[in-house]
Design an enzyme around this catalytic site. Structure first.
Site, mmCIF file in Angstrom:
data_model
loop_
_atom_site.group_PDB
_atom_site.id
_atom_site.type_symbol
_atom_site.label_atom_id
_atom_site.label_comp_id
_atom_site.label_asym_id
_atom_site.label_seq_id
_atom_site.Cartn_x
_atom_site.Cartn_y
_atom_site.Cartn_z
ATOM 1 N N GLU A 287 -9.950 -5.868 19.486
ATOM 2 C CA GLU A 287 -10.196 -6.071 18.060
ATOM 3 C C GLU A 287 -11.501 -5.382 17.696
ATOM 4 O OE1 GLU A 287 -10.864 -9.710 14.837
ATOM 5 O OE2 GLU A 287 -11.025 -10.072 17.004
ATOM 6 N N GLU B 129 -14.100 -14.975 6.694
ATOM 7 C CA GLU B 129 -14.034 -16.104 7.597
ATOM 8 C C GLU B 129 -15.085 -17.112 7.148
ATOM 9 O OE1 GLU B 129 -12.380 -14.258 11.721
ATOM 10 O OE2 GLU B 129 -14.516 -13.947 11.294
#
Length: 387
Positions: free
Chosen positions: A159, A242
């Site tokens: 990622e 987030e």
């Protein structure tokens, strides 16, 4: 009942002062059914609800880290968090509301050509604009997912996170390993593993509100650090937030993503200029230009690939072109562009100054236009007209 899957994400440690300093972060659940298309503003409060925008991207609520309510208002170009109850009580954030191109836990965006092998991708221009608020604990990140296989489900091997903004005490997984320059910007680099996949994070020294870049620049950086290979696949790109605490008002106001297979080629690309050849740099520099725009009302991004069709390398390049009346360049990546309108010149940066014989360099820019969009004309390389 829809089937749901849970995956570990690479989210951040050191979340609140009272939270564990390096907690592993668990990833979001998503639905496995095709997303319905959004026609007007759409409110999503379902834990894993999603919808599509612009007929090509998926917006997902993705509230995986809390049982408290989260709602997003999906617009024609992005989304905004309208309700964000609860506070994260561990290392993981509450959620990852985001918009994406590609495949995320078998939920694939309409018409996407992802997964695509990195070696087959010429350019992958993208752009995102964020809106921030001051009363939340969060990060704003652009995620790039890579895998050795063309998988459409599950956790990927690596990622890449591009952090546009974050608030204290949020930090990436792993540890800081230095700084670097990618796509014309300086970044703090963090690397680590969250127990499910490797993570490399590029953290902006100060908040970025809106920026366009080529995803390939970050993929190439990951390859150079041994965290990916050119034979691997790009499976999805995502932009969102987030949040650990609050989050109401955070928004992705616009998002675009294209993946152009082949060296600078894609459907809908336009060639500018006239045919010709001549000398540029240190040798013969016959050239070819591919111009790939992505437009919306009053604005656009463009990816430009300049190919050296001559027999010798060009060391130091300037790509000239003429913008139609009413167009203005507002930002650029992988090149400096001056002036901002009329007859302009894109000049190489220090890391991409050479175009090998038969090779190419790509740069891009974001701009505005009035009336009907038209591509630039009269492309040149070091003063020589290109086809």
């Amino acid at each position: 009942m829809k089937t749901l899957q849970r995956a570990f994400r690479s989210t951040r440690t050191a979340v609140l002062a009272t939270l564990a300093a390096l907690a592993l972060v668990v990833g979001g659940l998503v639905t496995l059914t095709a997303a319905p298309a959004a026609q007007a503003d759409t409110q999503i409060c379902d834990q894993y609800g999603s919808t599509t925008i612009e007929g090509r991207y998926v917006v997902q609520n993705n509230r995986w880290g809390t049982t408290a309510t989260q709602c997003i208002n999906v617009t024609s170009t992005g989304f905004q968090i309208t309700q964000a109850d609860g506070t994260a009580t561990g290392g993981a954030p509450k959620s990852y509301p985001s918009v994406f191109n590609g495949c995320h836990y078998t939920n694939c965006s309409p018409g996407t050509n992802l997964p695509a092998q990195l070696s087959a991708i010429g350019t992958a221009p993208t752009s995102v604009s964020f809106t921030y608020v001051g009363n939340a604990v969060y990060d704003a990140s652009y995620d790039i997912w890579l895998d050795p296989t063309a998988r459409k489900d599950g956790v990927n091997k690596t990622e890449i996170m591009v952090w546009y903004n974050h608030t204290s005490p949020v930090q990436p997984v792993g540890s800081r390993v230095g700084t670097t320059n990618v796509a014309g910007r300086s970044w703090d680099v963090w690397t680590g593993n969250n127990g499910s996949n490797d993570v490399i994070s590029f953290v902006a020294p100060s908040a970025i509100g809106s920026w366009s870049f080529d995803v390939k620049a970050f993929a190439n950086e990951a390859i150079s650090r041994g965290l990916a290979q050119n034979s691997w696949y790009l499976t999805s790109v995502q932009a969102g937030f987030e949040p650990w605490q609050n989050g109401v008002g955070l928004a992705v106001s616009s998002f675009s993503s294209s993946v152009n297979l082949g060296a600078g080629s894609s459907g809908g690309s336009n060639s500018g200029g006239t045919s010709g050849g001549g000398t540029g740099g240190t040798g013969s520099a016959s050239c070819k230009v591919a111009f790939t725009p992505q437009t919306w009302s009053g604005g656009y991004t463009a990816d430009v690939t300049v190919t050296n069709t001559g027999s010798t390398a060009v060391n130091g390049w300037k790509a000239g072109f003429k913008l139609p009346t009413g167009q203005t360049v507002t930002s650029a990546w992988n090149a400096t562009i001056s002036p901002s309108s009329g007859s302009v010149t894109a000049s190489n940066l220090s890391f991409n100054a050479q175009i090998p014989a038969g090779g190419s360099q790509s740069f891009g820019f974001q701009g505005t236009y009035s009336g009907t969009f038209s591509p630039p004309t009269g492309f040149t390389l070091n003063g020589t007209a290109c086809s």
